[in-house]
Design a protein around this motif. Structure first.
Motif, PDB file in Angstrom:
ATOM      1  N   PRO A   1      97.816  22.685  42.478  1.00  0.00           N
ATOM      2  CA  PRO A   1      96.748  22.691  41.479  1.00  0.00           C
ATOM      3  C   PRO A   1      95.595  21.788  41.908  1.00  0.00           C
ATOM      4  O   PRO A   1      95.804  20.789  42.608  1.00  0.00           O
ATOM      5  CB  PRO A   1      97.441  22.132  40.227  1.00  0.00           C
TER       6      PRO A   1
ATOM      7  N   LEU B   1      96.223  22.337  35.010  1.00  0.00           N
ATOM      8  CA  LEU B   1      97.481  23.079  34.894  1.00  0.00           C
ATOM      9  C   LEU B   1      97.478  23.985  33.666  1.00  0.00           C
ATOM     10  O   LEU B   1      98.376  23.921  32.820  1.00  0.00           O
ATOM     11  CB  LEU B   1      98.666  22.100  34.816  1.00  0.00           C
TER      12      LEU B   1
ATOM     13  N   PHE C   1      93.299  27.097  44.307  1.00  0.00           N
ATOM     14  CA  PHE C   1      94.716  27.315  44.078  1.00  0.00           C
ATOM     15  C   PHE C   1      95.395  27.706  45.390  1.00  0.00           C
ATOM     16  O   PHE C   1      95.849  28.810  45.570  1.00  0.00           O
ATOM     17  CB  PHE C   1      94.923  28.400  43.018  1.00  0.00           C
TER      18      PHE C   1
ATOM     19  N   PHE D   1     104.959  24.732  41.697  1.00  0.00           N
ATOM     20  CA  PHE D   1     103.787  24.048  42.233  1.00  0.00           C
ATOM     21  C   PHE D   1     104.162  22.617  42.553  1.00  0.00           C
ATOM     22  O   PHE D   1     105.129  22.075  42.015  1.00  0.00           O
ATOM     23  CB  PHE D   1     102.596  24.096  41.257  1.00  0.00           C
TER      24      PHE D   1
ATOM     25  N   ARG E   1     101.854  18.963  43.918  1.00  0.00           N
ATOM     26  CA  ARG E   1     100.649  18.344  44.468  1.00  0.00           C
ATOM     27  C   ARG E   1     100.977  16.890  44.758  1.00  0.00           C
ATOM     28  O   ARG E   1     101.430  16.156  43.893  1.00  0.00           O
ATOM     29  CB  ARG E   1      99.490  18.443  43.473  1.00  0.00           C
TER      30      ARG E   1
ATOM     31  N   ARG F   1     104.844  27.114  36.708  1.00  0.00           N
ATOM     32  CA  ARG F   1     104.095  27.916  35.735  1.00  0.00           C
ATOM     33  C   ARG F   1     104.867  29.216  35.603  1.00  0.00           C
ATOM     34  O   ARG F   1     105.052  29.962  36.565  1.00  0.00           O
ATOM     35  CB  ARG F   1     102.673  28.225  36.178  1.00  0.00           C
TER      36      ARG F   1
END
Length: 129
Positions: free
Chosen positions: A37, A54, A28, A98, A100, A77
């Motif tokens: 993630p 997730l 993380f 987040f 990615r 989140r």
């Protein structure tokens, strides 16, 4: 077993626990745009399958974008809603924004499907060429 044998085993066990904790922290990674993630990427003859871990993220709090040679998964989140004050003892799960980004293998892809179960987002990208 001799005392020195137990000491060696204990030292190895502690080293293994330290490695496990380090790997969990690395999974993380925080970044300038939030935390990232962990993902798994698998390729079939026709598709690219991406699994994004997730847990605790609601489906409506995430976005998937495919384009410019990459897959981007972003969202938030949120902290759990508490009905009463709570004292924090430990926080290991990252919260907040987040993102990615995953560079895709050469070729053109389209988003074929997405499934969110058990805290994992399964994204299926179909190879077009």
């Amino acid at each position: 077993m001799t005392r020195s044998g137990r000491d060696v085993m204990w030292a190895e066990a502690l080293a293994m626990l330290a490695r496990t904790e380090r790997l969990q922290r690395e999974a993380f990674q925080p970044s300038a745009i939030g935390w990232e993630p962990p993902i798994d990427v698998l390729e079939t003859e026709t598709d690219l399958l991406v699994v994004v871990a997730l847990p605790g993220v609601k489906r409506e709090d995430m976005e998937i974008v495919v384009g410019h040679g990459e897959l981007t998964v972003r969202g938030t989140r949120r902290w759990p809603g508490l009905e009463r004050p709570a004292r924090v003892h430990r926080i290991e799960l990252p919260h907040g924004r987040f993102e990615r980004r995953l560079p895709l293998p050469p070729g053109a892809y389209t988003l074929l499907g997405q499934e969110y179960t058990d805290g994992c987002l399964l994204i299926t990208l179909q190879r077009l060429d």
